[in-house]
Design an enzyme around this catalytic site. Structure first.
Site, short mmCIF file in Angstrom:
data_model
loop_
_atom_site.label_atom_id
_atom_site.label_comp_id
_atom_site.label_asym_id
_atom_site.label_seq_id
_atom_site.Cartn_x
_atom_site.Cartn_y
_atom_site.Cartn_z
N ASP A 78 -26.05 -63.04 -15.89
CA ASP A 78 -25.87 -64.49 -15.96
C ASP A 78 -24.44 -64.92 -16.31
O ASP A 78 -23.90 -64.53 -17.36
CB ASP A 78 -26.79 -65.09 -17.02
N TRP A 137 -28.58 -63.21 -25.16
CA TRP A 137 -29.02 -63.66 -23.85
C TRP A 137 -28.09 -64.80 -23.42
O TRP A 137 -26.95 -64.90 -23.86
CB TRP A 137 -30.47 -64.11 -23.92
#
Length: 537
Positions: A78, A137
């Protein structure tokens, strides 16, 4: 979607080369080898297997992109929204330094850039496994110019999802801060600034400054809902409302911004990464235009539009367009996405050939436009900075085609632009990365009432055969279509009619497949102002 097909979200975030189908490397046949079953066990094999596979590639063969951003080594997924610090963009992204050992977990690695084409690597900025929270994350960074958090004016503050305990079922939001211009970060304690209220999906915080109301706003992915939260100091958050939409999988990586159209209309845009494959829709960036009152988003329409219609533009982020002096352009934003998909994330020849897995799209400039029916949509074009890196230009002018015409050009990484015009025609387009015998190629163009990008006739990661051709609407009565296509070693990005629609797909053509052809079906056409450009970055 991650976490919905037998693979844990954490394993997917971590990325492990072990068990990946690196046999896709085109060495004997153009048929992709079947990928290993996507299980946690398959991903947990060790370094020995990864090293053994690496022997299959010679050092002369490289699949690293020529002009797209790639991770220096190991793994990336990401993108994190770039922020403007000291006259340049700071681009953070999820990075796993332990990819080839099978160890899970990502940190935030940093690259900086002034023109969004050439990037300078600075290594890991926010490390993993330094607190009980474990690895990091997705989230977002902001520059706290007003010192609302108390770390000093101009401190870079990161709000990020972590899952203490090593699983995926206790997602909470934690704070890190930097006082050295975003190069290194410290954790703000070990407690979450936004604890989990007892739900499974609670991640990917996107924080913006609501200047109209003098506070921070967070958009958070909560399964089929995007939750909105308020904060005065980035340290404590209060729930304010939510936007719910089902039918496109678990919503992830939310985005929220305001943008002004060319006609002066101001819209808020709410974006998400979503999986619409089950409904025949993309697995990329869905968005709604509408209004936002600081607590609730009201969409102009029920169904989302899509910023990219290909198969491989996931976890995309948009960010502010600034001039050299730092002034924000209210009428445009930039965007960047991960050119991969969780269905086959570990399948790429770059693992063997180049020791990495992680390529991004070209940075795109995004604008808000009014359609003929009065609705508004986002259009995309490659960032203008790419023009500064042109190393070769081949101007073919107008080319008349009836059938298939192989051009006197060979190349692996390039851009081709053309405007196709016709009076009576069924289809037309280009065969990219065509093999010497014409049997392998990537097709891009229009057919009847749709534009398409088709990777079926080249090597690619989708061994299911389901996700080979992407479509967008097209009006054949127009009699003309503009195509701008970016081709690199492992990706194709097609911009249709000034970026009204975009298709991005990951591909792995043989390195000897370097030809380029034009084709028509059911008539003749003129490919006007056909220009090929190569880049050196």
């Amino acid at each position: 979607m991650p976490g919905t097909s037998g693979i844990s979200r954490r394993a997917l975030f971590a990325g492990s080369a072990a068990g990946g189908a690196a046999a896709l490397l085109p060495m004997g046949t153009a048929t992709a080898a079947p990928a290993a079953a996507p299980t946690a066990e398959g991903k947990a094999r060790g370094k020995a297997e990864a090293k053994a596979k690496a022997k299959s590639c010679t050092t002369a063969a490289s699949y690293r992109a020529a002009y797209h951003f790639t991770v220096p080594d190991q793994w990336k997924n990401d993108p994190q929204r770039p922020v403007w610090v000291d006259g340049e963009y700071h681009y953070y992204y999820l990075y796993n330094a332990d990819y080839f050992t099978g160890v899970v977990g990502t940190a935030w690695r940093l690259a900086t850039t002034g023109d969004l084409v050439s990037f300078t690597d600075h290594g890991v900025a926010v490390p993993k496994d330094t607190t009980p929270g474990g690895d990091l994350w997705s989230g977002s960074a902001v520059v706290d110019t007003g010192n609302t958090a108390g770390f000093g004016g101009g401190a870079v503050v990161v709000i990020v999802t972590m899952s203490p305990g090593g699983g995926t079922d206790h997602q909470e939001q934690f704070l890190y801060y930097s006082t050295d211009g975003g190069r290194t970060f410290s954790n703000y304690g070990t407690d979450p600034v936004l604890p989990n209220p007892g739900v499974a999906d609670f991640r990917d915080p996107k924080v913006i400054r609501d200047e109209d109301r003098g506070r921070w706003v967070m958009a958070l992915a909560e399964n089929d809902k995007i939750g909105f939260y308020h904060s005065d100091d980035l340290k404590s958050w209060t729930y304010a409302g939510g936007f719910v939409h089902d039918g496109i999988g678990v919503l992830e990586c939310p985005d929220l911004f305001r943008i002004t159209a060319g006609d002066g209309t101001v819209k808020w845009v709410l974006g998400v990464s979503a999986n619409g494959k089950g409904s025949g829709l993309p697995n990329t960036y869905a968005y709604w235009t509408g209004s936002f009152d600081g607590s609730a988003f009201t969409a102009d329409a029920g169904d989302p539009q899509w910023l990219d219609h290909g198969w491989d533009w996931y976890a995309a982020v948009t960010f502010e367009k600034r001039d050299a002096g730092g002034a924000v352009d209210a009428a445009a934003r930039y965007a960047i996405g991960w050119v991969n998909d969780w269905d086959y994330a570990d399948t790429t020849p770059t693992i063997d050939c180049d020791g990495f897995n992680g390529t991004d799209s070209i940075v795109r400039e995004v604008t808000l436009n009014r359609a003929s029916d009065g609705t508004y949509y986002l259009a995309s074009q490659p960032v203008a900075g790419l023009d500064s890196y042109v190393s070769r230009t081949v101007n073919l002018g107008d080319v008349t085609v009836d059938g298939t015409k192989v051009l006197d050009y060979t190349g692996i990484s390039y851009e081709v632009t053309t405007e196709i015009a016709w009076s009576q025609l069924t289809g037309a387009g280009l065969q990219l990365r065509r093999s010497p015998d014409g049997g392998r190629h990537i097709d891009a163009g229009i057919y009847a009432d749709y534009a398409f990008l088709n990777r079926r006739n080249t090597v690619n990661a989708d061994t299911s055969g389901k996700w080979q051709e992407s479509h967008t609407p097209f009006d054949p009565s127009a009699g003309t279509v503009k195509l701008r296509i970016l081709v690199d070693r492992t990706s194709v990005e097609m911009f249709v009619d000034d970026g009204r629609y975009v298709h991005t797909s990951q591909v792995f053509p043989y390195l000897l497949d370097t030809r380029l052809a034009l084709f028509t079906i059911g008539g003749s056409a003129v490919f006007r102002n056909t220009v090929i450009r190569e880049f050196s970055v």
